[in-house]
Design an enzyme around this catalytic site. Structure first.
Site, short mmCIF file in Angstrom:
data_model
loop_
_atom_site.label_atom_id
_atom_site.label_comp_id
_atom_site.label_asym_id
_atom_site.label_seq_id
_atom_site.Cartn_x
_atom_site.Cartn_y
_atom_site.Cartn_z
N HIS A 231 0.74 -1.50 0.39
CA HIS A 231 0.08 -0.08 -0.11
C HIS A 231 0.82 0.72 0.03
O HIS A 231 -0.02 2.44 0.55
CB HIS A 231 -1.03 -0.16 1.01
CG HIS A 231 -2.03 -0.84 0.85
ND1 HIS A 231 -3.01 -0.37 0.49
CD2 HIS A 231 -2.39 -2.51 1.29
CE1 HIS A 231 -4.11 -2.04 0.75
NE2 HIS A 231 -3.68 -2.67 0.74
N ASP B 291 2.30 2.34 -2.89
CA ASP B 291 1.74 2.81 -3.94
C ASP B 291 0.91 4.46 -3.99
O ASP B 291 2.05 4.79 -5.12
CB ASP B 291 1.84 1.99 -5.47
CG ASP B 291 0.45 1.99 -5.38
OD1 ASP B 291 -0.44 1.28 -3.99
OD2 ASP B 291 -0.16 1.27 -6.33
N GLY C 111 -4.90 -12.29 -5.44
CA GLY C 111 -3.79 -11.11 -5.22
C GLY C 111 -2.40 -11.35 -5.60
O GLY C 111 -1.55 -10.47 -5.48
N SER D 47 -2.63 -9.99 -9.35
CA SER D 47 -3.42 -8.99 -10.37
C SER D 47 -3.62 -9.75 -11.70
O SER D 47 -3.53 -8.96 -12.86
CB SER D 47 -2.58 -8.20 -10.25
OG SER D 47 -2.14 -6.72 -9.69
N SER D 48 -4.30 -10.70 -11.71
CA SER D 48 -5.25 -10.94 -12.67
C SER D 48 -5.47 -9.71 -13.60
O SER D 48 -5.85 -9.78 -15.08
CB SER D 48 -5.85 -12.55 -12.30
OG SER D 48 -7.31 -11.99 -11.98
N ASP E 21 0.17 -3.10 -9.62
CA ASP E 21 0.30 -3.76 -11.22
C ASP E 21 0.45 -3.51 -12.58
O ASP E 21 1.12 -4.44 -12.79
CB ASP E 21 -1.69 -4.10 -10.33
CG ASP E 21 -1.89 -4.30 -9.35
OD1 ASP E 21 -0.98 -4.58 -8.41
OD2 ASP E 21 -3.05 -3.60 -8.60
C1 GLA Z 1 -3.38 -3.47 -5.21
C2 GLA Z 1 -3.90 -2.24 -6.08
C3 GLA Z 1 -2.05 -1.89 -6.08
C4 GLA Z 1 -1.35 -1.63 -4.63
C5 GLA Z 1 -1.31 -3.13 -3.90
C6 GLA Z 1 -1.08 -2.68 -2.26
O1 GLA Z 1 -2.49 -4.81 -5.99
O2 GLA Z 1 -4.02 -2.70 -7.07
O3 GLA Z 1 -2.24 -0.69 -6.38
O4 GLA Z 1 -2.30 -0.67 -3.39
O5 GLA Z 1 -2.67 -3.37 -4.04
O6 GLA Z 1 0.08 -2.57 -2.22
#
Ligand code: GLA
Length: 392
Positions: free
Chosen positions: A41, A43, A132, A134-135, A180
């Site tokens: 968290h 970014d 988690g 990022s599909s 992501d």
């Molecule tokens: C998700 C969000 C990212 C980032 C992460 C936590 O993947 O899409 O932008 O904030 O959570 O680091």
């Protein structure tokens, strides 16, 4: 991904496209999922992150369609679900629908003055869904590269990343940052990527020889919209309070650990704890980068564990299943460190392990977790791969 798996995925995608639409695809693209290795968290707080693109990707095949009209059709070959929609009617996202990640991109392109012609597209991939990894960003980036080709444009990687983020923020309703998309686009084989979300600079850090990432999926499905947005709101509240004390603060990136501790009494308890996590994470990313440069994998692993502890105590974005998986990992041979990866509230945890013990580690993690909880999880060893690419 093994070369053979890669080629069979591509063959399946092309065959599926022909079977669905009776024509061959004009363009094929690939974009990988990602693992957040350190920097949780951070970014959207303009901080830094160490991440990798994984060897599991989404593939998109596309061709122009319906020259006289405005109709598009997309088939997801993983489950043969299909969406038909008109380019003239994209105003209503349907809650929870995977097509939102495509329609939202088209809306963003249209808003930038780019006319998207009607198309047929097929999707295939093996990035686990809602886990988690990022599909969604993998789908967005593969689709966006395909749309680049279809529209005859060449958006820069940064513009692609921002369009993907805008799609999530404006169409899907998750106020996510750029991690992501950066990771999916800029990944590098054998390397971590170090991204700075203030300057948007990206560089690579080689993964130390003899280490591997074991990824365990807690099987707890996460939904990023609600709790994620709440966390982001708390960070914004913390920034507003800190800016009154320290002029010039515009993001948590600007606040040092010492400044944050000194301001404790002036912050409400919840935003304070959320800020502790983020500021701590940014510090850990910098320490981690240095540790890796010095080849100190033990220290790097330790930082992963500290990150997990902060997620449990300060950010409250872990869950009992992930806490248990990390605790089990700590007792296994070959363990160097482990933490939740990505938005949190379920999904995956990433374990940094000694490569020669990765196979046994993975098996033991699954077995002990099942003995303790009565539930099965899936786990895999992930390699760092190259970022998104055109395949035609
Ligand atoms: C998700 C969000 C990212 C980032 C992460 C936590 O993947 O899409 O932008 O904030 O959570 O680091």
């Amino acid at each position: 991904m093994q070369q053979s798996t890669y080629h069979s995925q591509l063959a399946q995608l092309r065959d599926g496209f022909v079977a669905s639409f009776g024509t061959v695809p004009a363009h094929v693209t690939r974009a990988p999922g990602r693992l957040e290795i350190l920097g949780n968290h951070t970014d959207y707080n303009e901080g830094t992150v160490l991440s990798v693109a994984v060897d599991r990707a989404m593939f998109v095949a596309i061709a122009p369609a319906d020259p006289a009209g405005r109709n598009c059709q997309v088939v997801d070959l993983r489950d043969n679900s299909r969406r038909d929609f008109s380019l003239a009617d994209l105003s209503h996202p349907r809650k929870g629908d995977w097509a939102n990640y495509i329609k939202g991109l088209i809306v963003e392109l249209q808003q930038r003055g780019i006319a998207v012609p009607p198309f047929s597209a097929a999707l295939l991939g093996e990035v686990p869904l809602s886990a988690g990894m990022s599909s969604s960003a993998a789908l967005e980036m593969a689709m966006l590269l395909a749309l680049n080709r279809l529209c005859g444009i060449e958006l820069s990687w940064l513009e692609c990343a921002k369009i993907g983020q805008a799609c999530e923020n404006n169409y899907v309703g998750a106020r996510t940052g750029l991690l992501d998309q950066f990771s999916s686009l800029r990944g590098k084989r054998g390397c971590l990527i170090y991204s700075d979300f203030r300057s948007y600079e990206v560089s690579t850090v080689p993964i130390p020889a003899g280490t591997a990432f074991v990824v365990a999926n807690s099987m707890v499905k996460h939904n990023l919209s609600q709790e994620y947005n709440e966390r982001r709101q708390s960070c914004e509240e913390a920034v507003a309070a800190l800016a009154k004390i320290y002029p010039g603060v515009s993001a948590l990136r600007d606040v040092s650990w010492e400044q944050l501790l000194a301001a404790r009494q002036q912050l409400a308890p919840l935003p304070f704890r959320r800020a502790l996590h983020v500021v701590g994470e940014i510090t850990r990313v910098e320490k981690g980068r240095m540790a890796l440069q010095q080849g100190d994998v033990e220290q790097f692993g330790q930082l992963l564990l500290e990150s997990q502890q902060s997620s449990e105590e300060n950010f409250e974005n872990s869950c009992p299943e992930i806490d248990a998986l990390v605790a089990i990992g700590r007792g296994l041979p070959g363990h160097l460190g482990a933490r939740i990866s990505g938005g949190g509230f379920g999904g995956i945890c990433v374990h940094l392990v000694r490569a020669e013990q990765a196979g046994e580690y993975l098996t033991a993690l699954q077995k002990i977790y099942q003995e303790q909880s009565g539930r099965k999880i899936s786990a895999m060893v992930c390699q760092a791969s190259d970022g998104a690419s055109y395949l035609d």
